[in-house]
Design a protein around this motif. Structure first.
Motif, PDB file in Angstrom:
ATOM      1  N   THR A 162      40.194  48.064  22.093  1.00 14.60           N
ATOM      2  CA  THR A 162      40.571  46.919  22.921  1.00 14.60           C
ATOM      3  C   THR A 162      41.261  47.409  24.193  1.00 14.60           C
ATOM      4  O   THR A 162      41.629  48.574  24.301  1.00 14.60           O
ATOM      5  N   LEU A 163      41.438  46.485  25.122  1.00 16.98           N
ATOM      6  CA  LEU A 163      42.168  46.824  26.348  1.00 16.98           C
ATOM      7  C   LEU A 163      43.532  47.396  25.997  1.00 16.98           C
ATOM      8  O   LEU A 163      43.961  48.408  26.545  1.00 16.98           O
ATOM      9  N   ALA A 164      44.220  46.732  25.055  1.00 16.70           N
ATOM     10  CA  ALA A 164      45.581  47.158  24.728  1.00 16.70           C
ATOM     11  C   ALA A 164      45.578  48.514  24.034  1.00 16.70           C
ATOM     12  O   ALA A 164      46.399  49.378  24.321  1.00 16.70           O
ATOM     13  N   SER A 165      44.615  48.721  23.094  1.00 19.51           N
ATOM     14  CA  SER A 165      44.659  49.960  22.316  1.00 19.51           C
ATOM     15  C   SER A 165      44.282  51.173  23.160  1.00 19.51           C
ATOM     16  O   SER A 165      44.656  52.293  22.853  1.00 19.51           O
ATOM     17  N   VAL A 180      44.480  45.113  35.022  1.00 22.17           N
ATOM     18  CA  VAL A 180      43.641  46.254  35.419  1.00 22.17           C
ATOM     19  C   VAL A 180      42.212  46.056  34.916  1.00 22.17           C
ATOM     20  O   VAL A 180      41.242  46.344  35.630  1.00 22.17           O
ATOM     21  N   GLY A 181      42.095  45.507  33.694  1.00 19.48           N
ATOM     22  CA  GLY A 181      40.763  45.200  33.176  1.00 19.48           C
ATOM     23  C   GLY A 181      40.043  44.207  34.070  1.00 19.48           C
ATOM     24  O   GLY A 181      38.852  44.368  34.371  1.00 19.48           O
ATOM     25  N   GLN A 213      33.405  39.382  25.837  1.00 20.73           N
ATOM     26  CA  GLN A 213      33.722  40.689  25.272  1.00 20.73           C
ATOM     27  C   GLN A 213      35.228  40.834  25.043  1.00 20.73           C
ATOM     28  O   GLN A 213      35.646  41.577  24.160  1.00 20.73           O
ATOM     29  N   TYR A 214      36.024  40.122  25.854  1.00 16.08           N
ATOM     30  CA  TYR A 214      37.483  40.211  25.775  1.00 16.08           C
ATOM     31  C   TYR A 214      37.962  39.969  24.352  1.00 16.08           C
ATOM     32  O   TYR A 214      37.451  39.080  23.691  1.00 16.08           O
ATOM     33  N   PRO A 215      38.930  40.688  23.839  1.00 15.75           N
ATOM     34  CA  PRO A 215      39.726  41.743  24.467  1.00 15.75           C
ATOM     35  C   PRO A 215      39.172  43.148  24.239  1.00 15.75           C
ATOM     36  O   PRO A 215      39.907  44.118  24.353  1.00 15.75           O
ATOM     37  N   TYR A 216      37.904  43.237  23.901  1.00 16.02           N
ATOM     38  CA  TYR A 216      37.350  44.551  23.539  1.00 16.02           C
ATOM     39  C   TYR A 216      36.768  45.278  24.729  1.00 16.02           C
ATOM     40  O   TYR A 216      36.187  44.663  25.626  1.00 16.02           O
ATOM     41  N   ILE A 217      36.891  46.613  24.704  1.00 13.96           N
ATOM     42  CA  ILE A 217      36.097  47.433  25.615  1.00 13.96           C
ATOM     43  C   ILE A 217      34.879  47.916  24.837  1.00 13.96           C
ATOM     44  O   ILE A 217      33.750  47.820  25.304  1.00 13.96           O
ATOM     45  N   ILE A 218      35.132  48.426  23.625  1.00 10.73           N
ATOM     46  CA  ILE A 218      34.027  48.755  22.727  1.00 10.73           C
ATOM     47  C   ILE A 218      34.234  47.915  21.462  1.00 10.73           C
ATOM     48  O   ILE A 218      35.183  48.155  20.704  1.00 10.73           O
TER      49      ILE A 218
END
Lengths: 431, 348
Positions: B293-296, B7-8, B283-288
């Motif tokens: 992260t994507l997972a969190s 999805v990311g 940036q992966y695996p972070y969104i911020i």
């Protein structure tokens, strides 16, 4: 002004603004297609001019609807981050599907507007069809998100992704709001052209415009009471506090009356100065005068919506709705009996009825949204628990209100120029 | 591969498409604002003609990014909306003002023979200014989530200095502006002819130079303020985007100099795609970075699957429609044979 109040006000203003253009975005494409269809069938030039003019109106309103809709998807997060953190994953599918419908609409609107000279007349008409269909579908789909907030469900497993579409209130709300968009557009448009006739421009162009607009609006206005009846029963079943506020029914009772008008008084728990129809509400909801209707006394006071606003808005909506159903029927009766020699009063009546659709639409959203309070997710999350912690919401509320006022004024001026601009008539004379 | 990664990835693809199509739209507004010289009105007309049929469709990609974000990663969306409250509002204002001003200008009544009325001119200025401000602030937001200045915990979002006003964010904002301007000018060389085409070629070369200069200026800033982003770019998957991106950028500039406009356009698109993909890979695996992260932040699994499964269905409707739109309006207009066919047809 505290953050919660400011955030609610900003959301209300943004939604009310968006709703005006969203409704036109659903209604106008249908009118424009009907006009172009008449042109294809009859070859009479004024229908083509109408379709082109309405295409332009659609373009203007769609653009404003699109940007204000984008604004709303941002604002959901900006104003209600805690609600979105909780519910974003649940109502998201409704927005995702709406996104596709909206996208199709944008693509084909581009084709329709700029394709007059590039496509064959028949192909051109067909490019308008997806505009009308996906315009309607985007409304239907996005209402699912709102329906879930009204009557949340939490299905297990793979069904969880369809939660917004499994909300029992989706279909009735979608039907009611879609009809209201066609009604609002139809009466608004008819009023604009009735002004033209009253100013002496009584020609085929103006008459056809009114007939097309009211063909749509009269049919939908007469269907709307049926849809409203369904919605009221669904509200009684799934949101009894909202229904009690709509009817200002303080006391749970059998033989509950239907009260027209009146001023609710929360402290005395009575509705003053209303016209009571004994057992009317019980009859309407269950066809049984002995049916027990839940009143506000069944809920703690801090779970009541604002009864004054909800009841008044509901009365305004129902009143305007019935008035329009009557005026729509009257118009076609006159057309049938006295076509071509209509009394001047008919056009005056249409001008007067012009804002009624929007009045009903906005009042209806007030009923839906204020009636859901104090919940953002009915029965599960309070609005106060969803609001942002960021400072400065009163400022953004003020800013966006001013912005929307300016844009609304500018757009109204442009639409007016479009409707009355003599370019349309000049084109007609040349043809 | 995990569902949230897919999805990311989808969100990144939507972001790339927005950067290319929406970016070119913003660029159109930039060159409208800075229209200069004897062919000023013609430049503006060419921009309006190029944008008219497609600009709304181009901007729906941003809605997709937003919807994917709050559907797939709801808690990240909540945190972003709180932490970037001010810049998001500016973006919002920019989007509203820009779109409204563009159509209001197009439908402003004008006297016969008049290029534009004073009213239309005012809308034009609003359109131009909003086209400049919005991509800059969007770029700043991208910088803010990468710099590590925005911390997120259970209590909410914290920062000591405003993350979107950090030097690295400002530099990314400026780079975004230059990229939009470059892309639009390159696209416009294919929509115009003669001296007008040369105007846009000159503008493209100017903006391209700015892109190179700003990219170079970004390197020390990244090293100082967002080292993890730099590390992600020069090693690992980021490198697979960085190298082709640099090649595409150089190729595009070279093609533009030699007036190979189609090649320049293709390379410019590839360059932007590599730039955004490179940022995402780094940036992966972070969104911020470094807390979300994507997972969190991932939402309910059923929803993520819904997003994945509905995408091919939606695209099956969308892509043919988009293809048709671009075929009707973006195939070269002055193709003599087509013009003749059109001339013989009754004009609607």
């Amino acid at each position: 002004m505290d953050t919660l109040l400011a955030a609610r006000a900003q959301m209300e203003v943004s939604l009310a603004f968006h709703m005006i253009f969203a409704a036109l975005g659903i209604g106008m494409p249908l009118l424009m297609l009907m006009a172009e269809w008449r042109w294809l069938r009859s070859g009479r030039e004024h229908y083509r001019v109408l379709a082109r003019t309405w295409g332009k109106a659609t373009a203007l309103t769609f653009a404003v609807g699109a940007v204000s809709g984008t604004a709303l998807s941002f604002e959901l997060g900006l104003l209600w981050p805690r609600f979105m953190a909780e519910a974003g994953g649940i109502i998201g599918p409704a927005f995702a599907l709406e996104g596709y419908a909206f996208f199709i609409e944008a693509i084909f609107l581009g084709l329709y507007l700029y394709g007059w000279d590039r496509l064959s007349p028949r192909a051109h008409w067909w490019t308008g069809v997806p505009v009308a269909v996906s315009g309607m579908m985007s409304g239907v789909l996005v209402v699912a998100a709102n329906a879930w907030m009204q009557a949340p469900v939490a299905p297990e497993g793979a069904g969880a992704a369809f939660a917004p579409f499994l909300s029992p209130r989706w279909l009735d709300l979608a039907l009611h709001s879609t009809l209201s968009c066609y009604i609002a557009t139809g009466f608004a448009v008819a009023g604009v052209y009735a002004v033209g006739i009253l100013r002496g421009r009584d020609d085929a162009y103006h008459r056809s415009a009114i007939r097309i607009a009211l063909a749509v609006a009269a049919v939908t206005a007469m269907l709307q009471p049926l849809s409203g009846d369904i919605s009221a029963r669904m509200a009684a079943k799934h949101q009894p506090a909202k229904l009690a506020a709509m009817e200002a029914l303080y006391e749970t009772r059998t033989h509950a009356p239907l009260t027209i008008g009146g001023i609710p008084d929360d402290d005395a728990q009575t509705l003053r100065f209303g016209l009571e129809i004994p057992a009317g509400l019980s009859l309407l909801l269950a066809h049984d005068p002995a049916h027990e209707v839940t009143g506000l006394d069944a809920f703690p006071r801090d779970e009541w919506p604002n009864v004054l606003i909800v009841h008044t808005a509901f009365q305004v909506m129902v009143g305007a709705g019935f008035a329009m159903a009557g005026i729509g029927a009257l118009f076609w009766l006159v057309q049938w009996k006295r076509r071509g020699r209509e009394p001047r009063a008919l056009w005056i009546l249409l001008v007067a009825a012009s804002p009624l659709g929007y009045l009903a639409l906005q009042a209806g959203w007030l009923v839906t949204e204020v009636g859901r309070q104090p919940w953002v997710i009915y029965g599960s999350m309070r609005t106060a628990d969803g609001v942002t912690t960021a400072p400065g919401v009163p400022i953004t509320f003020f800013g966006f209100t001013v912005l929307y006022l300016l844009l609304g004024t500018a757009l109204a001026a442009l639409l007016r120029a479009l409707a009355t601009h003599n370019s349309a008539r000049r084109a007609l004379e040349q043809a | 591969m995990s569902v949230e990664l897919l999805v990311g990835a989808l969100a990144v693809v939507a972001l790339i498409t927005y950067a290319v199509l929406g970016g070119a739209d913003f660029g159109g507004g930039i060159w409208d604002l800075f229209a200069r010289g004897p062919r000023r009105d013609e430049q503006r007309a060419a921009i309006a003609d190029a944008m008219g049929p497609v600009w709304e469709a181009n901007h729906v990609w941003l809605i997709f990014v937003i919807v994917l974000l709050f559907t797939g990663f709801p808690s990240a969306y909540g945190a972003l909306s709180t932490g970037l409250f001010v810049p998001f509002h500016i973006v919002l204002l920019g989007i509203i003002a820009r779109g409204a001003a563009f159509v209001f200008r197009a439908y402003s009544p004008r006297a016969a023979g008049e290029a534009s009325s004073p009213q239309a001119k005012r809308w034009g200025v609003i359109f131009g200014v909003a086209s400049v401000v919005t991509p800059v602030v969007l770029g700043m937001c991208l910088g803010a989530v990468s710099s590590g200045a925005m911390r997120v915990d259970d209590a909410g979002v914290h920062f000591t200095r405003t993350p979107w006003l950090a030097p690295v964010s400002l530099a990314i904002g400026a780079l975004a502006l230059a990229q939009c301007a470059y892309l639009a000018a390159v696209f416009l060389t294919l929509e115009t002819d003669g001296p007008l085409r040369d105007d846009f070629r000159t503008r493209a070369l100017l903006a391209g130079t700015a892109v190179v200069a700003l990219s170079a200026a970004l390197v020390p800033l990244l090293l100082r303020e967002a080292e993890h982003l730099w590390q992600g770019l020069v090693r690992g998957p980021g490198l697979f985007a960085l190298v082709p991106g640099v090649v595409a950028a150089l190729l595009s500039g070279w093609a533009l100099r030699g007036r190979h406009y189609r090649l320049a356009r293709a390379a410019a698109v590839a360059q932007i795609a590599c730039l955004v993909a490179g940022w995402a890979a780094a940036q992966y695996p972070y969104i911020i970075y470094p807390d979300v992260t994507l997972a969190s932040a991932a939402g309910p699994r059923a929803t993520l699957l819904f997003v994945l499964y509905s995408t091919p269905l939606g695209m099956a409707l969308l892509l043919p429609s988009l293809w048709y739109l671009f075929r009707v309006f973006k195939v070269r207009k002055h193709d003599a044979a087509r013009a003749e066919i059109r001339a013989t047809r009754p004009v609607g």
